[in-house]
Scaffold this active site. Sequence first.
Site, short mmCIF file in Angstrom:
data_model
loop_
_atom_site.label_atom_id
_atom_site.label_comp_id
_atom_site.label_asym_id
_atom_site.label_seq_id
_atom_site.Cartn_x
_atom_site.Cartn_y
_atom_site.Cartn_z
N ARG A 59 -25.99 -0.85 -43.93
CA ARG A 59 -24.56 -0.75 -44.24
C ARG A 59 -24.03 0.49 -43.54
O ARG A 59 -24.21 1.60 -44.02
CB ARG A 59 -24.39 -0.63 -45.76
N HIS A 76 -19.93 2.15 -49.26
CA HIS A 76 -20.13 0.98 -50.13
C HIS A 76 -18.82 0.23 -50.31
O HIS A 76 -18.73 -0.96 -50.06
CB HIS A 76 -20.69 1.42 -51.49
N TYR A 126 -24.78 11.06 -50.67
CA TYR A 126 -26.15 10.61 -50.91
C TYR A 126 -26.98 10.23 -49.68
O TYR A 126 -28.15 9.94 -49.79
CB TYR A 126 -26.17 9.45 -51.91
C1 LIG Z 1 -24.14 -6.83 -62.56
C2 LIG Z 1 -23.45 -5.77 -61.78
N1 LIG Z 1 -23.81 -4.49 -61.96
C3 LIG Z 1 -23.19 -3.52 -61.26
C4 LIG Z 1 -22.21 -3.82 -60.38
C5 LIG Z 1 -21.52 -2.72 -59.59
N2 LIG Z 1 -21.94 -2.82 -58.19
C6 LIG Z 1 -21.21 -3.48 -57.29
S1 LIG Z 1 -21.97 -3.58 -55.82
C7 LIG Z 1 -23.29 -2.68 -56.36
C8 LIG Z 1 -24.43 -2.41 -55.44
C9 LIG Z 1 -24.97 -3.66 -54.87
O1 LIG Z 1 -26.00 -3.36 -54.01
P1 LIG Z 1 -26.67 -4.50 -53.13
O2 LIG Z 1 -27.08 -5.63 -54.01
O3 LIG Z 1 -27.71 -3.87 -52.30
O4 LIG Z 1 -25.49 -5.05 -52.26
P2 LIG Z 1 -24.61 -4.24 -51.18
O5 LIG Z 1 -23.56 -3.52 -51.94
O6 LIG Z 1 -25.51 -3.33 -50.44
O7 LIG Z 1 -24.03 -5.30 -50.32
C10 LIG Z 1 -23.12 -2.33 -57.68
C11 LIG Z 1 -24.06 -1.52 -58.47
C12 LIG Z 1 -21.86 -5.17 -60.23
N3 LIG Z 1 -20.90 -5.58 -59.39
N4 LIG Z 1 -22.52 -6.13 -60.93
#
Ligand SMILES: Cc1ncc(C[n+]2csc(CCOP(=O)(O)OP(=O)(O)O)c2C)c(N)n1
Lengths: 326, 408
Positions: free
Chosen positions: B301, B305, B314
Site C-alpha cells: 500500500r 490507509h 508507523y
Molecule cells: C471488522 C472490522 N474491524 C475493523 C475495521 C476498521 N478497519 C478498516 S480497514 C482496516 C485494516 C484492514 O487491513 P487489511 O485487511 O490488510 O486491508 P487493507 O486496509 O490493507 O486494504 C481496519 C482495522 C473494519 N472496517 N472492520
Amino acid sequence: MAQLNMVKALNLALREALAEDNDVVVMGQDVGQDEGVFRVTEKLLAEFGRERVIDTPLAEAGIVGTAVGLALYGMKPVCEMQFSGFAYQAYHQIEGHVARYRNRTRGRYTMPMVVRMPFGGGIRALEHHSESQEAIYAHTPGLQMVICSAPRNARALLLASIRHPDPVIFFEPKAVYRAFKEEVPDEPETMELGKAHVARVGKDITLVSFGAMMRATLEAADDLSDEDNIEAEVIDLLTVSPLDTETIANSVSKTGRCVVVHEGHRTCGIGAEVVARLVESCFYHLEAPIRRLTGYDVHFPYFAREQAFLPGADRIKRAVRETLVC
Amino acid sequence: MGSRSGSVDPDGWFFSQANMVFGTGDPDGCRRRLSTDTGGLSVVPRKKIKVADKLEYLQILDEKARVDETLDPKLDGDTLLGFLKLMLTTRLLDERMLAMQRQGRIGTYAPIRGQEAVQAGTAFCARRSDWMIQSFREPGVCIHRGWPIRAILQLWGGYEEANDVPEGVNDTPLAVPVGSQVPHTMGIAWGMKMKGKDDVAIGYVGDGGTSEGDFHEALTFAGVFGVPAICVVTNNQWAISQPRSRQVNAETLAQKGAGYGMDAIQVDGNDVLAVYVATSEAVAKARAGGGPTLIEAVTYRLAMHTTADDPKKYRSEDEVKKWEKRDPLIRFEKYLRDRDMLDDAMHEQIVSDCKAAVKVGVEEYEAARDVDPRDCFKYMYEDMPAELVTQLAEFDEALRTEGVTIGH
Ligand SMILES: Cc1ncc(C[n+]2csc(CCOP(=O)(O)OP(=O)(O)O)c2C)c(N)n1
Ligand SMILES: [Mg+2]
C-alpha cells in the site's frame, strides 16, 4: 484545571488508570504505535510500554475473547473497538461470556473490564461507522452501558468504569471528540455509574437525552427559553443501563411532559425504555403523551443523507412545542 | 493420510484422525503413544508431515522488468494492453480521488496506489457470469467489471446510489466490516456448485482481514465443501498501522489456505503476469470441479490507509521508497516496451483515454447530486411496514420544515 476536548479527557482517564493499577492493560487495533485512529491513546505506548498498551491483530472476537481470559486471570483489560459497528464480530464473547461470568460462576469470577467504542453519526463516514446501537447492550443483562457526552464526564465515567468490578460497555460520541473543550480537573475525578445528570433545570418539560444528542438538546432548550419562554429541564442519562429511573421520574413528575431524544433507532431503543418506566412510575403526573425523537427504523444512511437522519435542534423544538400544546 | 482401511472403530474416525496427528498407519501404535506417560518428554521419534509442500511462489516479471522466459504466458496484445489500460485508469482515478477528498468533494477515501496489478491480474480471469466479491479497496476490479466510475465516486461521496448494481454485473458492493465478505464468496461459489454451474466466485480480503474469524470460518467451509472459489488475499503489508507480522506469526498468509485443505499459492502481486497466470490456473481448476484456491498476492500500500491516516507515525519513508521501485506499472510498461508493444505515442494516447474516462466519471458524479432523500426508507422491505410509513411521513415533514441539506 485544564481545558480539554473529549479525546484528551479520555486519554487522561486511560493514563490515570494505567498509572494507578498495574493490572490495567489497554488493547485494540492501532492503539499503540498509531495512538488510536482517533488518537485517544496518544502517548500511552511511549509512557507504559508494549506490555501494557497492546496493538492487537485485526480480530474483535480475539480482542474481547482474550480479554475475558485476561480478566479471569486477574487483569483489567480496557479494550478498544475501532468503531461500534465492528463490535458485532465480538458480540458472542460479550453476550456469551463478558456479561455472564459473574453470574455463571455464582460470584467467583468477575469481569472487571471495559470495552470502549466510538459510536454515532455526523462525521461523514462510510457505512458501519455511524450507528448508535446502545440498545443492544442495554438489552443484554450483566452489562453496564455507559455513554459520555462531554469532556469532563467522559474522563470521570471512563475512570469509574475501569475501576468498576463489573463489565462496562463504554460508548464515546465521536461527533463530540473534538467538538469543544471543557474544564477537566487535574485530580482524578470519577462519577458514579448508573446515575443520570440534570444538565439544565426547568419547569415546563423534561428532555431526556445522551451522547452527541445532548448538544442539540441543550441548544434546543436554550432556544426555547429565548424564543418561547419555555424552560426545559434536560437530563443526560450518562448510563443507559442500569437506567436511573428515579432522576427521570422525579423530573417528569414535576414537569408533566417529556420528550426523549436519541440517534439510535426508535423501535426498542432507549427511548422506549424511558417511556415505559415513566408510564409505570409517574403516569398520573403526565399532562401529554411522551414523544420519542430518534433515529428512524432504517439503516443509518450514507453520509450525504445523514443530516436528514439525525435529530437536530429544530426537530427537538418542534416536538417540544407540540407536546406543550397537548 | 487418513486412510480408513484397517481401523477398528466403525466410523474410522478415531484412527484416521490419530494417524493424521502422528503420521503413522499403525493404530495400536497410536494407542501406545497416547497412553505413555513420559513426564513431558517424548521418547517417540516423530515423523515429519510435509504440509508446506503445497505452497509455491510465482513471479514472472521481476522489479527490474526481467522476464522468466520459461514462465512467460505470452499473452496476446489485447490482453496485455487491457492490463495496462485498467491499471492506468485505476491509478489515475485514485490520484483524482485523493485530490477530490482534499477539496471536500468526497469523504474519507482509501487509496489503492501500488495494488493495481492484483486487481487487473485477477479481474481479467473472470467471465461475465462469474461473481466478484470486493472488500473495500478494489476500484480496479469494479471498473473492469463495468461499475461506472460515477458509482465508485458516489460510494466515497456518501450516496447509496453507488450500490445500484449495473445491469449485467453480478458482483457485490463494497464490504466495510473487514473479512465479513469472505464467507459470502464461499457461499456464492457453493451455490454455483449446488446448481451445477461451471462459474467461479473470486473474492478479495486484505492481510489484516485474514485475522478475522469470518475469514477462517469461510475457508473451513470452502475446503470442506470444495467450492469453486478463489480467495485473493491482497497482502499489502499493512492493516492501518499494523504490519503483516502482527497479523500472524507465520511466514506466509498462503499457508492459511493450506491449513484448511485448500490449494494455495503466493504470487508477486506487483507482477500482473504472475497474478494473471496463478488466477487463471485457479479459475480453470475451480471450473473443472477441483475446488477452491487461496492466492496470496504480495504487494504494498504505497499511500496512506485512508485520507484520515498518517503513515509517518508507523512506517519508514525508506520502506515506502523500496516499494516504489517495485511499482507494478513501471515494470509492466517496460515489459511492453521491450516487446515493442508500446511506444511513447501509444502511451500518451492510452493515458489521455484513461484520463477522459475518469473525467466523464467525475462529471457524472457531480451531475448526480440531486438525489431523493427518502431512498433510505424505500428499500428496507418489500412492503413498508405501517410504523415505517408513519416514520417516513415524519421524515418528510422534518425535511420540509428544517431545510436539511442532502449532499456531499
Ligand atoms: C471488522 C472490522 N474491524 C475493523 C475495521 C476498521 N478497519 C478498516 S480497514 C482496516 C485494516 C484492514 O487491513 P487489511 O485487511 O490488510 O486491508 P487493507 O486496509 O490493507 O486494504 C481496519 C482495522 C473494519 N472496517 N472492520
Ligand atoms: Mg493490508
